[in-house]
Design an enzyme around this catalytic site. Structure first.
Site, PDB file in Angstrom:
ATOM      1  CE  LYS A  20      41.724  58.032  31.674  1.00  0.00           C
ATOM      2  NZ  LYS A  20      41.808  56.573  31.614  1.00  0.00           N
ATOM      3  CE  LYS A 128      42.453  42.313  40.843  1.00  0.00           C
ATOM      4  NZ  LYS A 128      41.289  41.443  40.821  1.00  0.00           N
ATOM      5  CB  ILE A 448      32.192  40.134  31.255  1.00  0.00           C
ATOM      6  CG1 ILE A 448      32.914  38.892  30.703  1.00  0.00           C
ATOM      7  CG2 ILE A 448      32.355  40.165  32.758  1.00  0.00           C
ATOM      8  CD1 ILE A 448      32.286  37.555  31.078  1.00  0.00           C
ATOM      9  CB  CYS A 533      42.654  56.230  37.243  1.00  0.00           C
ATOM     10  SG  CYS A 533      44.245  56.735  36.625  1.00  0.00           S
ATOM     11  CG  ASP A 616      30.402  41.502  37.560  1.00  0.00           C
ATOM     12  OD1 ASP A 616      30.253  40.414  36.987  1.00  0.00           O
ATOM     13  OD2 ASP A 616      30.143  42.598  37.023  1.00  0.00           O
ATOM     14  CG  HIS A 711      42.910  43.742  30.258  1.00  0.00           C
ATOM     15  ND1 HIS A 711      42.247  42.602  30.606  1.00  0.00           N
ATOM     16  CD2 HIS A 711      42.517  44.692  31.137  1.00  0.00           C
ATOM     17  CE1 HIS A 711      41.499  42.842  31.682  1.00  0.00           C
ATOM     18  NE2 HIS A 711      41.653  44.100  32.018  1.00  0.00           N
TER      19      HIS A 711
HETATM   20  N1  GLN Z   1      30.384  43.620  34.609  1.00  0.00           N
HETATM   21  C1  GLN Z   1      31.630  44.297  34.659  1.00  0.00           C
HETATM   22  C2  GLN Z   1      31.978  44.805  33.271  1.00  0.00           C
HETATM   23  O1  GLN Z   1      31.756  44.157  32.333  1.00  0.00           O
HETATM   24  C3  GLN Z   1      32.733  43.402  35.156  1.00  0.00           C
HETATM   25  C4  GLN Z   1      34.066  44.085  35.162  1.00  0.00           C
HETATM   26  C5  GLN Z   1      35.129  43.372  35.940  1.00  0.00           C
HETATM   27  O2  GLN Z   1      35.024  42.238  36.279  1.00  0.00           O
HETATM   28  N2  GLN Z   1      36.212  44.018  36.235  1.00  0.00           N
HETATM   29  O3  GLN Z   1      32.535  45.855  33.117  1.00  0.00           O
HETATM   30 ZN    ZN Z   2      36.435  40.980  34.951  1.00  0.00          ZN
END
Ligand code: GLN
Ligand code: ZN
Length: 772
Positions: A20, A128, A448, A533, A616, A711
């Site tokens: 990393k 995934k 989010i 990670c 979530d 991402h």
């Molecule tokens: N609430 C989380 C965030 O924003 C959701 C992350 C996720 O779904 N992997 O980091």
């Molecule tokens: Zn997410």
């Protein structure tokens, strides 16, 4: 003639996450290619040496990857979409990382074969890996795809190991699984139809490995743990018929894991390969089936140690099972192995000096698992007496765990006993709830949850963790970050704000640390994707919530603004799926315990004044069993647990859920049954394709399809996001749509986040304007 030990694959990130560090230094321009490659070579060398020293006879090579082994395979076979600007020849690191992460592409290589990525290319689709939390980059192929051997990485790494004195067993991802995982943009075209075109490349690499001196090659075909069609089984026969004899003396070990062979067993054991690996942790029944269905000469690799979990095995119990098998099959035809590659296990328990010693003695990480395999092999080869002390210790630890008072909490059992069905139902249906919930503009904008976890945030957390930063100083640092985030969200014009999750190290770990029944580790990192990670908590006992976990942060954030701030929680199924879970009770029961604990938090947030609470469930789909026959049972308890968590509040409280990297088609009815008021999902990379499932199902509630792929550092333009929103409007009614990124923004940096979110808000503004 002895039983041997294989590992199938070892974590590549390094015990101190050296990979990393090396990757991130390289990506940020702090180091060059040479330094990155040297760090990678060092890691490989130590890993080989370590596994050999621990007693592995078949040490793997080519299990290492700078980013992802599926991406490596795409590169190896030259499946590189045109947009990356590759024209044949060796694939540059720039192209490789552009496929992995997208690229703003300011630099174009002067010349040579590889012209480097074109400007502004997006990353390949990430998804995934089977039912794990590891993410791979989906191969992309097209009709008439030409494959050509474009990287000799498997050979290079074999030779590299050889030069260091290690005779390794190279690992390849098999051609059938590769094509089964491949995506295509072409209509009426199945990637599996490319098998004939792909096989010559595999033949070439196998020949090259044999020429380099390899005797065994491990070919992973985990598609065998899935439901396959007769046609696909036929393709497996065709593939291995073609690959088995390409190089004299080269032997193939076909590896399937993450489950049993099921209906594919006869196919697998009758392939003309030399060995077959069985995941006997997930599918103990495969042992007898394989023994009786296979020819005597077939080597069986017995995956008896759990490669997916962290519990120490009960070695004498395993020996009771193994001894008759060895007698029956012959020691030289038995290999002992973890159930799957150790990639999914943390590396070394001995680094965990702070963990509760009682719990610690029940655990085994990758290193300890190889030790366990070595003890088993020794017992089988020279008799139990040779390892009497190790066996006794193993049995004792197993017994101590079974009877420990740490595991069973009568209060949790009592509470579970009085859970009613009604507790998992909201009082009114969605339409009636909606009328009572907050009024928001059309296309409400939100994020989010997390905002960039900057260097400063991480430094403060680590200083606080080490005791160098006192609680009060850390608190006030986090408050300042939160306040800045609130101010910026107001300025940029988001409708529903978040506090930013600066206090959270990880969305699951944060909760695990505050719930009882979990222990957490300092170094037990597991790769999620690329350099990312996670450190999954270890769920060892009954779960309860000693006190509120997030309410104060929410209250503080809301005190700073008049706009609504969402409460932000991780759901029970995700906490379960992203933890190492106890194996002494059913997963469904462990999940219910977590559901009750999070339900208390939901109720407390509402009491504190939250009108919108997000729960979530990013990992709900990945917990889906690999075989269809097992889906309904899983979905029934997973949905029930979510509802149990979400249904303690009034109808006026808007419950959101969030899911990412999910293909929804298969589970859309279950998602409907979760009965959330709003769901945000990851759709940017799939160009809203994932929304088809919601449209076909006539999903009744509101949806925030991600318009911004988080991402990658790339900043999508307003036009690009508008195109996506238009694609969403073509599938769903405008009144249902929210505008948000694909996922949390914690891995991003502020400048790109600010630019992208500003574009996103502008996208929503234009869409509103277009409505009237
Ligand atoms: N609430 C989380 C965030 O924003 C959701 C992350 C996720 O779904 N992997 O980091
Ligand atoms: Zn997410």
């Amino acid at each position: 003639m002895t039983v041997t030990v294989a590992t199938l694959g070892f974590p590549r990130i390094g015990p101190r996450r050296e990979l990393k560090t090396a990757l991130e230094r390289y990506w940020s321009g702090q180091s060059d290619q040479k330094a990155l490659l040297a760090a990678a070579a060092d890691l490989r060398a130590t890993t080989w040496a370590r596994q050999a020293a621990l007693g592995a006879d078949h040490v793997p090579s080519n299990d290492f990857s700078l980013y992802d082994q599926v991406l490596d395979t795409s590169v190896m076979v030259g499946a590189i979409p045109a947009l990356y600007g590759w024209r044949g020849g060796p694939v540059s690191l720039d192209t490789y990382f552009a496929m992995a992460r997208g690229d703003q592409g300011v630099t174009l290589a002067p010349c040579g074969h590889d012209h480097g990525p074109k400007t502004g290319v997006p990353a390949q689709e990430m998804t995934k890996w089977f039912d794990t939390n590891y993410h791979y980059l989906a191969p992309e192929v097209s009709r008439g795809q030409v494959f050509a051997l474009s990287s000799t990485k498997p050979v290079d790494e074999f030779l590299e190991a050889k030069a260091r004195g290690f005779h390794t067993r190279p690992v390849l991802l098999g051609p059938v699984t590769f094509l089964k995982l491949a995506k295509t943009k072409d209509a009426d075209f199945a990637p599996i139809s490319l098998l004939s075109a792909l096989l010559p490349v595999y033949a070439e690499i196998l020949k090259a490995l044999a020429a380099a001196g390899a005797d065994w090659v491990q070919i992973d075909e985990p598609c065998l743990a899935l439901d396959l069609t007769d046609f696909e089984r036929g393709e497996l026969r065709r593939a291995y018929g073609a690959l088995t004899h390409v190089a004299p003396g080269l032997r193939l070990m076909l590896a399937n894991y993450f489950g049993g062979y099921g209906e594919n067993l006869a196919t697998a054991v009758n392939l003309p390969v030399d060995g077959v690996h069985l995941d006997l942790v997930r599918a103990p029944q495969d042992l007898e089936r394989a023994l009786s269905a296979s020819r005597e000469s077939l080597v069986l690799s017995l995956g008896v140690i759990d490669g997916r979990n962290i519990w120490r095995a009960d070695l004498p119990v395993l020996l009771d099972r193994l001894e008759p098998v060895v007698a029956r099959r012959g020691a030289d035809r038995i290999v002992l192995a973890p159930s799957c590659s150790l990639l999914h296990a943390p590396i070394d328990l001995t680094l965990e000096t702070a963990i509760d010693p009682e719990v610690r003695q029940w655990l085994a990480f990758a290193v300890q698992k190889i030790e366990e395999l070595a003890v088993l092999a020794k017992a089988l080869n020279t008799g139990r007496a040779a390892v009497a002390a190790e066996l006794a210790a193993s049995a004792e630890a197993a017994k101590a765990r079974r009877v420990s008072a740490k595991i069973h909490d009568p209060a949790v059992a009592a509470r579970l006993a009085v859970v009613t069905e009604g507790m998992a139902r909201r009082s009114a249906a969605f339409d009636r709830r909606r009328a009572q919930q907050l009024r928001l503009p059309a296309f409400p904008t939100t994020t989010i949850g997390s905002f960039p976890q900057t260097e400063a945030v991480r430094k403060a957390r680590s200083a606080h963790g080490k005791g160098e930063l006192i609680d009060a100083a850390y608190e006030s640092f986090l408050r300042e970050e939160t306040e800045r985030a609130i101010r910026w969200q107001e300025e940029v014009g988001l409708d529903v704000l978040v506090h930013g999750e600066f206090e959270r190290n990880d969305m699951v770990q944060y909760f695990g640390e505050q719930l009882s029944g979990f222990v957490f580790t300092k170094h037990a990192w597991v790769q999620s994707y690329g350099s990312r990670c996670v450190r999954p908590p270890i769920l060892f006992g009954d779960v309860s919530r000693p006190k509120a976990m997030t309410v104060e942060w929410w209250r503080y954030a809301q005190s700073l603004t008049d706009r609504p701030v969402k409460g932000m929680l991780t759901g029970p199924v995700t906490i379960l799926n992203w933890s190492f879970v106890r194996d002494d009770i059913p997963r469904s029961l462990a999940c219910r315990q977590i559901a009750l604990a999070i339900r208390d938090e939901v109720v407390d947030l509402e009491k504190a004044g939250a009108r919108i609470i997000q729960i979530d469930e990013a990992a709900l789909r990945e917990g889906l069993p690999l075989r269809r026959a097992d889906w309904d049972a899983y979905l029934a308890w997973a949905v029930e647990c979510f509802r149990l968590t979400a249904s303690g509040v009034a109808d006026a409280t808007q419950i959101h859920t969030h899911m990412c990297y999910s293909e929804f088609n298969d589970i859309i009815a279950a998602i409907g049954a979760m009965d959330a008021d709003v769901i945000s999902i990851e759709t940017a990379r799939s160009k809203m394709e994932l929304l088809d499932a919601f449209a076909d199902y006539a999903y009744p509630a509101e949806i925030g399809p991600g318009v911004y792929d988080i991402h990658s550092p790339r900043v999508p333009s307003v036009d690009e996001m508008t195109q996506l929103l238009i694609a969403a409007q073509a599938r769903l009614s405008s009144g249902q749509l929210w505008v948000n990124p694909d996922c949390g923004l914690k891995t991003r940096k502020w400048p790109e986040t600010k630019a992208a979110v500003a574009n996103m808000v502008e996208t929503a503004r234009r869409a509103r304007e277009a409505l009237v």
